[in-house]
Write a protein that holds these residues in place. Structure first.
Motif, PDB file in Angstrom:
ATOM      1  N   GLU A   1      -6.785   0.530   5.218  1.00 47.01           N
ATOM      2  CA  GLU A   1      -8.167   0.848   4.798  1.00 47.01           C
ATOM      3  C   GLU A   1      -8.155   1.282   3.335  1.00 47.01           C
ATOM      4  OE1 GLU A   1     -10.413   3.802   7.078  1.00 47.01           O
ATOM      5  OE2 GLU A   1      -9.798   2.638   8.855  1.00 47.01           O
ATOM      6  N   LYS A   2      -7.099   1.994   2.942  1.00 49.15           N
ATOM      7  CA  LYS A   2      -6.935   2.437   1.560  1.00 49.15           C
ATOM      8  C   LYS A   2      -5.815   1.609   0.946  1.00 49.15           C
ATOM      9  CE  LYS A   2      -5.442   6.636  -0.847  1.00 49.15           C
ATOM     10  NZ  LYS A   2      -6.334   7.123  -1.853  1.00 49.15           N
ATOM     11  N   LYS A   3      -6.099   1.024  -0.229  1.00 46.41           N
ATOM     12  CA  LYS A   3      -5.105   0.153  -0.869  1.00 46.41           C
ATOM     13  C   LYS A   3      -4.928   0.567  -2.323  1.00 46.41           C
ATOM     14  CE  LYS A   3      -5.879  -4.056   1.753  1.00 46.41           C
ATOM     15  NZ  LYS A   3      -6.825  -5.106   1.921  1.00 46.41           N
ATOM     16  N   GLY A   4      -3.732   0.383  -2.837  1.00 42.77           N
ATOM     17  CA  GLY A   4      -3.493   0.677  -4.249  1.00 42.77           C
ATOM     18  C   GLY A   4      -2.187   0.060  -4.697  1.00 42.77           C
ATOM     19  N   THR A   5      -1.884   0.272  -5.969  1.00 42.98           N
ATOM     20  CA  THR A   5      -0.613  -0.207  -6.516  1.00 42.98           C
ATOM     21  C   THR A   5       0.059   0.986  -7.171  1.00 42.98           C
ATOM     22  OG1 THR A   5      -1.622  -2.330  -6.975  1.00 42.98           O
ATOM     23  CG2 THR A   5       0.448  -1.880  -8.094  1.00 42.98           C
ATOM     24  N   LEU A   6       1.319   1.183  -6.860  1.00 40.04           N
ATOM     25  CA  LEU A   6       2.095   2.252  -7.501  1.00 40.04           C
ATOM     26  C   LEU A   6       3.189   1.565  -8.302  1.00 40.04           C
ATOM     27  CD1 LEU A   6       2.396   4.691  -4.436  1.00 40.04           C
ATOM     28  CD2 LEU A   6       0.734   4.782  -6.312  1.00 40.04           C
ATOM     29  N   SER A   7       3.009   1.531  -9.611  1.00 38.52           N
ATOM     30  CA  SER A   7       3.900   0.784 -10.493  1.00 38.52           C
ATOM     31  C   SER A   7       5.337   1.277 -10.384  1.00 38.52           C
ATOM     32  CB  SER A   7       3.426   0.978 -11.921  1.00 38.52           C
ATOM     33  OG  SER A   7       3.155  -0.242 -12.468  1.00 38.52           O
ATOM     34  N   GLY A   8       6.229   0.411  -9.952  1.00 42.00           N
ATOM     35  CA  GLY A   8       7.641   0.781  -9.847  1.00 42.00           C
ATOM     36  C   GLY A   8       8.048   1.261  -8.465  1.00 42.00           C
ATOM     37  N   LYS A   9       7.085   1.395  -7.545  1.00 39.87           N
ATOM     38  CA  LYS A   9       7.424   1.900  -6.199  1.00 39.87           C
ATOM     39  C   LYS A   9       8.451   1.008  -5.509  1.00 39.87           C
ATOM     40  CE  LYS A   9       4.519   1.353  -2.597  1.00 39.87           C
ATOM     41  NZ  LYS A   9       5.091   0.776  -1.378  1.00 39.87           N
ATOM     42  N   GLY A  10       8.268  -0.329  -5.650  1.00 38.94           N
ATOM     43  CA  GLY A  10       9.183  -1.249  -4.978  1.00 38.94           C
ATOM     44  C   GLY A  10      10.622  -1.056  -5.437  1.00 38.94           C
ATOM     45  N   VAL A  11      10.775  -0.810  -6.727  1.00 39.23           N
ATOM     46  CA  VAL A  11      12.119  -0.633  -7.293  1.00 39.23           C
ATOM     47  C   VAL A  11      12.757   0.644  -6.722  1.00 39.23           C
ATOM     48  CG1 VAL A  11      13.428  -0.245  -9.424  1.00 39.23           C
ATOM     49  CG2 VAL A  11      11.488  -1.833  -9.419  1.00 39.23           C
ATOM     50  N   VAL A  12      11.982   1.714  -6.715  1.00 42.28           N
ATOM     51  CA  VAL A  12      12.520   2.997  -6.229  1.00 42.28           C
ATOM     52  C   VAL A  12      12.833   2.903  -4.734  1.00 42.28           C
ATOM     53  CG1 VAL A  12      12.059   5.453  -5.946  1.00 42.28           C
ATOM     54  CG2 VAL A  12      11.285   4.293  -7.996  1.00 42.28           C
ATOM     55  N   ASN A  13      11.896   2.326  -3.959  1.00 44.39           N
ATOM     56  CA  ASN A  13      12.130   2.240  -2.509  1.00 44.39           C
ATOM     57  C   ASN A  13      13.314   1.339  -2.174  1.00 44.39           C
ATOM     58  OD1 ASN A  13      10.066   3.993  -2.059  1.00 44.39           O
ATOM     59  ND2 ASN A  13       8.686   2.529  -1.111  1.00 44.39           N
ATOM     60  N   ASN A  14      13.492   0.269  -2.939  1.00 47.52           N
ATOM     61  CA  ASN A  14      14.653  -0.610  -2.726  1.00 47.52           C
ATOM     62  C   ASN A  14      15.955   0.199  -2.873  1.00 47.52           C
ATOM     63  OD1 ASN A  14      16.310  -2.882  -2.509  1.00 47.52           O
ATOM     64  ND2 ASN A  14      15.947  -3.581  -4.605  1.00 47.52           N
ATOM     65  N   HIS A  15      16.023   1.012  -3.924  1.00 40.94           N
ATOM     66  CA  HIS A  15      17.240   1.789  -4.181  1.00 40.94           C
ATOM     67  C   HIS A  15      17.425   2.923  -3.172  1.00 40.94           C
ATOM     68  CE1 HIS A  15      17.029  -0.410  -7.976  1.00 40.94           C
ATOM     69  NE2 HIS A  15      18.273  -0.048  -8.216  1.00 40.94           N
ATOM     70  N   ILE A  16      16.327   3.607  -2.834  1.00 38.37           N
ATOM     71  CA  ILE A  16      16.448   4.719  -1.871  1.00 38.37           C
ATOM     72  C   ILE A  16      16.870   4.162  -0.506  1.00 38.37           C
ATOM     73  CG2 ILE A  16      15.165   6.480  -0.566  1.00 38.37           C
ATOM     74  CD1 ILE A  16      13.497   7.033  -3.072  1.00 38.37           C
TER      75      ILE A  16
ATOM     76  N   ASP B   1      25.761 -12.612  22.112  1.00 44.20           N
ATOM     77  CA  ASP B   1      25.487 -11.172  22.094  1.00 44.20           C
ATOM     78  C   ASP B   1      24.167 -10.871  21.396  1.00 44.20           C
ATOM     79  OD1 ASP B   1      27.858 -10.667  23.318  1.00 44.20           O
ATOM     80  OD2 ASP B   1      28.957 -10.302  21.444  1.00 44.20           O
ATOM     81  N   CYS B   2      23.502  -9.853  21.912  1.00 46.46           N
ATOM     82  CA  CYS B   2      22.275  -9.384  21.270  1.00 46.46           C
ATOM     83  C   CYS B   2      22.401  -7.883  21.118  1.00 46.46           C
ATOM     84  CB  CYS B   2      21.080  -9.724  22.143  1.00 46.46           C
ATOM     85  SG  CYS B   2      19.556  -8.976  21.561  1.00 46.46           S
ATOM     86  N   MET B   3      22.282  -7.392  19.899  1.00 46.81           N
ATOM     87  CA  MET B   3      22.358  -5.939  19.732  1.00 46.81           C
ATOM     88  C   MET B   3      21.164  -5.404  18.959  1.00 46.81           C
ATOM     89  SD  MET B   3      25.605  -5.723  17.168  1.00 46.81           S
ATOM     90  CE  MET B   3      25.516  -3.995  16.698  1.00 46.81           C
ATOM     91  N   VAL B   4      20.841  -4.134  19.237  1.00 46.54           N
ATOM     92  CA  VAL B   4      19.738  -3.482  18.534  1.00 46.54           C
ATOM     93  C   VAL B   4      20.281  -2.902  17.237  1.00 46.54           C
ATOM     94  CG1 VAL B   4      18.142  -1.518  18.629  1.00 46.54           C
ATOM     95  CG2 VAL B   4      18.488  -2.944  20.648  1.00 46.54           C
ATOM     96  N   ILE B   5      19.657  -3.249  16.114  1.00 47.90           N
ATOM     97  CA  ILE B   5      20.088  -2.675  14.828  1.00 47.90           C
ATOM     98  C   ILE B   5      18.873  -2.146  14.063  1.00 47.90           C
ATOM     99  CG2 ILE B   5      22.103  -4.228  14.737  1.00 47.90           C
ATOM    100  CD1 ILE B   5      20.801  -5.796  12.498  1.00 47.90           C
ATOM    101  N   LEU B   6      19.139  -1.211  13.167  1.00 52.05           N
ATOM    102  CA  LEU B   6      18.064  -0.629  12.356  1.00 52.05           C
ATOM    103  C   LEU B   6      17.575  -1.670  11.345  1.00 52.05           C
ATOM    104  CD1 LEU B   6      16.495   1.998  11.580  1.00 52.05           C
ATOM    105  CD2 LEU B   6      18.315   2.443   9.918  1.00 52.05           C
ATOM    106  N   ALA B   7      16.258  -1.793  11.192  1.00 53.00           N
ATOM    107  CA  ALA B   7      15.690  -2.794  10.273  1.00 53.00           C
ATOM    108  C   ALA B   7      14.717  -2.123   9.305  1.00 53.00           C
ATOM    109  CB  ALA B   7      15.013  -3.885  11.097  1.00 53.00           C
ATOM    110  N   ASP B   8      13.900  -2.933   8.626  1.00 59.04           N
ATOM    111  CA  ASP B   8      12.826  -2.438   7.760  1.00 59.04           C
ATOM    112  C   ASP B   8      13.400  -1.641   6.580  1.00 59.04           C
ATOM    113  OD1 ASP B   8       9.950  -2.216   7.324  1.00 59.04           O
ATOM    114  OD2 ASP B   8      10.112  -0.143   7.972  1.00 59.04           O
ATOM    115  N   GLU B   9      12.902  -0.449   6.339  1.00 60.39           N
ATOM    116  CA  GLU B   9      13.334   0.356   5.190  1.00 60.39           C
ATOM    117  C   GLU B   9      13.238   1.831   5.547  1.00 60.39           C
ATOM    118  OE1 GLU B   9      10.366   0.998   1.865  1.00 60.39           O
ATOM    119  OE2 GLU B   9       9.100  -0.248   3.117  1.00 60.39           O
ATOM    120  N   ILE B  10      13.909   2.662   4.783  1.00 60.31           N
ATOM    121  CA  ILE B  10      13.677   4.116   4.856  1.00 60.31           C
ATOM    122  C   ILE B  10      13.437   4.563   3.430  1.00 60.31           C
ATOM    123  CG2 ILE B  10      14.611   6.384   5.453  1.00 60.31           C
ATOM    124  CD1 ILE B  10      16.282   5.080   7.638  1.00 60.31           C
TER     125      ILE B  10
END
Ligand code: TMP
Ligand code: ASP
Length: 255
Positions: free
Chosen positions: A38-53, A188-197
């Motif tokens: 519902e609320k949208k925006g752009t945070l310049s550089g967020k993608g770079v920081v989140n990729n590294h974190i 084999d099928c295993m559960v692994i952590l995905a997405d991002e933190i």
């Protein structure tokens, strides 16, 4: 941005075909959304920081024996990951009451929970990721019993580790959201952590001042989002000097 085929575009990331079968490239955008977009925006550089974190935390989790989809970081905004089938159950771990828990049950924000609380939500943007019980996941075939056990077990171990990781840098881990996937390796099928933190999916409060260092700054119009995300990265010992707000994502280059 990428010459590879786009497989999926989410609110904060894009997945592209990977270089090998069974791999994908995960691209971190600067887009920020809240309240089910519902609320949208752009945070310049967020993608770079989140990729590294996210790289930092997934690498550390791998080292303590939590299987994850992360293979390696490719550049400022991209990482190579294992392709998984996402389990449509979002796992939320809470150490302190905040956000929807406080609203739902009338528990004052900031109340310490006696033990970490693990909650499951059905991953559905149309429905606003509603809270569900284990039985819903079993009844509707979103996860089986072994998978539910794995989600809970991994969530608790990840929480134990992350509470310590953030505590050591003066940050209280209030709550966070995890997503898991099924990784197929032959039969084999295993559960692994995905997405991002990253601070997009965690509540992180400065221990001394209580200052919010996460996406609540955006959700609640507090301002200073990028300074807060960069502060988290800096305390984790990553991105010490780069001015990430200068590293444009594809949209700015194209537009
Ligand atoms: P909540 O209090 O809004 O339920 O959020 C709990 C935690 O989960 C908080 O750290 C933010 C994170 N979260 C997401 O990452 N994505 C979501 O869609 C939601 C609802 C929460
Ligand atoms: N990630 C969700 C959204 O984009 C909810 C949130 O993080 O507040 O709408």
């Amino acid at each position: 941005m990428s010459r590879r085929n786009k497989i999926y575009e989410g609110k904060a990331k894009i997945l592209f075909e990977g270089p090998e079968p069974g791999t994908l490239v995960q691209y971190f955008k600067d887009d920020a959304t809240a309240f089910n977009a519902e609320k949208k925006g752009t945070l310049s550089g967020k993608g770079v920081v989140n990729n590294h974190i996210s790289e930092h935390i997934f690498t550390a989790l791998d080292a303590i024996g939590i299987p994850t989809h992360f293979i390696k970081r490719l550049n400022m905004r991209k990482q190579l990951i294992k392709a998984v089938e996402i389990i449509p159950v979002e796992v939320i771990v809470r150490n302190i009451a905040a956000g929807s828990l406080s609203k739902r049950l009338g528990i004052e924000e900031g109340t310490k929970l006696p033990v970490p609380l693990v909650e499951f939500c059905y991953k559905s943007d149309e429905l606003g990721d509603p809270l569900i019980a284990d039985e819903h996941a079993l009844t509707f075939g979103w996860a089986d019993e072994d998978e539910i056990d794995a989600l809970r077990e991994y969530a608790v171990r990840i929480n134990d580790f992350m509470v310590g990781l953030f505590s050591a840098i003066g940050i209280t881990l209030v709550d966070f959201k995890l997503e898991f996937g099924r990784f197929y390796d032959g039969d084999d099928c295993m559960v692994i952590l995905a997405d991002e933190i990253s601070p997009d999916g965690c509540r992180l409060w400065d221990k001394k001042t209580g200052k919010k260092l996460d996406k609540d700054r955006f959700r609640r119009d507090l301002g200073g989002e990028m300074e807060a995300y960069q502060e988290v990265a800096r305390r984790l010992g990553i991105l010490p000097s780069a001015d990430v707000t200068e590293i444009a994502d594809h949209k700015k280059k194209e537009g």
